[in-house]
Design an enzyme around this catalytic site. Sequence first.
Site, PDB file in Angstrom:
ATOM      1  N   HIS A  71       0.822  -1.205  -0.057  1.00 28.11           N
ATOM      2  CA  HIS A  71      -0.030  -0.079  -0.037  1.00 28.11           C
ATOM      3  C   HIS A  71       0.806   1.173  -0.100  1.00 28.11           C
ATOM      4  O   HIS A  71       1.130   1.686   1.026  1.00 28.11           O
ATOM      5  CB  HIS A  71      -1.060  -0.073   1.255  1.00 28.11           C
ATOM      6  CG  HIS A  71      -1.889   1.019   1.150  1.00 28.11           C
ATOM      7  ND1 HIS A  71      -1.894   2.317   1.647  1.00 28.11           N
ATOM      8  CD2 HIS A  71      -3.320   0.792   0.720  1.00 28.11           C
ATOM      9  CE1 HIS A  71      -3.165   2.967   1.573  1.00 28.11           C
ATOM     10  NE2 HIS A  71      -3.801   2.269   0.996  1.00 28.11           N
ATOM     11  N   ILE A  77       1.995   4.755   1.720  1.00 26.66           N
ATOM     12  CA  ILE A  77       0.928   5.466   2.727  1.00 26.66           C
ATOM     13  C   ILE A  77       0.612   4.662   3.486  1.00 26.66           C
ATOM     14  O   ILE A  77      -0.011   3.619   3.418  1.00 26.66           O
ATOM     15  CB  ILE A  77       0.139   6.146   1.563  1.00 26.66           C
ATOM     16  CG1 ILE A  77       0.488   6.850   0.651  1.00 26.66           C
ATOM     17  CG2 ILE A  77      -1.076   6.843   2.272  1.00 26.66           C
ATOM     18  CD1 ILE A  77      -0.513   7.100  -0.559  1.00 26.66           C
ATOM     19  N   GLY A  80      -5.779   4.384   5.572  1.00 28.10           N
ATOM     20  CA  GLY A  80      -6.743   5.021   6.536  1.00 28.10           C
ATOM     21  C   GLY A  80      -7.566   3.961   7.408  1.00 28.10           C
ATOM     22  O   GLY A  80      -7.617   4.425   8.580  1.00 28.10           O
ATOM     23  N   VAL A  81      -7.967   2.805   7.013  1.00 27.67           N
ATOM     24  CA  VAL A  81      -8.428   2.068   8.134  1.00 27.67           C
ATOM     25  C   VAL A  81      -7.252   1.537   9.175  1.00 27.67           C
ATOM     26  O   VAL A  81      -7.842   1.476  10.115  1.00 27.67           O
ATOM     27  CB  VAL A  81      -8.949   0.693   7.282  1.00 27.67           C
ATOM     28  CG1 VAL A  81      -7.538  -0.066   6.602  1.00 27.67           C
ATOM     29  CG2 VAL A  81      -9.817  -0.161   8.137  1.00 27.67           C
ATOM     30  N   GLU A  85      -7.901   2.190  13.170  1.00 30.64           N
ATOM     31  CA  GLU A  85      -7.847   1.191  13.922  1.00 30.64           C
ATOM     32  C   GLU A  85      -6.728   1.504  15.140  1.00 30.64           C
ATOM     33  O   GLU A  85      -7.023   1.240  16.348  1.00 30.64           O
ATOM     34  CB  GLU A  85      -7.137  -0.168  13.287  1.00 30.64           C
ATOM     35  CG  GLU A  85      -6.523  -1.333  14.185  1.00 30.64           C
ATOM     36  CD  GLU A  85      -7.910  -1.861  14.877  1.00 30.64           C
ATOM     37  OE1 GLU A  85      -7.568  -2.553  15.878  1.00 30.64           O
ATOM     38  OE2 GLU A  85      -8.900  -1.932  14.482  1.00 30.64           O
TER      39      GLU A  85
END
Length: 177
Positions: A71, A77, A80-81, A85
């Site tokens: 990723h 990067i 976002g998840v 978390e």
Amino acid sequence: MTTTPVAPAPAPTRRAAAAKDTYSYSSDDIKRMLPHRWPMLMIDRAYDVVPGVSGRGIKSVSVNEPFFAGHYPDHSIMPGVMIVEAMAQLVAVVYVAELVEAPDTGETGADPSASVGYLGSISSMKFSRLVVPGDQLTLEARLGQRLGGLRQVSVRASVGTELAAAGSLIVTTERKA
């Protein structure tokens, strides 16, 4: 050969605040409080924790994080998840701190990590800055109103003075099998 007794691990740091006590938790303390383990343990330290109310935490972002392999391989990067978390795990620390720091209720041996519930909802989450290897995320969580077995929470993640993400979560206050 002389052996020196090993001192027990230090208790979480306690500082007096205006009306409430605040606590700091090391990564070892957090491992006792949460059921998460590598590679899913997403916070390195928690501080300014007012049990059951609010807290701050740190996530040091390393190029060695497993998600960076895919990723994006040529432009790393933090997903976002994973930021969400990390914020949710800080919420769990704030929630569990209420149990850990409560006056002794006579229950010994209870595993505080067993009280960590689940992430139920993410709403109004906005991402405003990319998080990359070398960044240090400062996390903030403020627990809100209880809705039966659910709890509303406001969360933020920043890198330095720049906001990276902010929004609201709903978490369960207990774990169901």
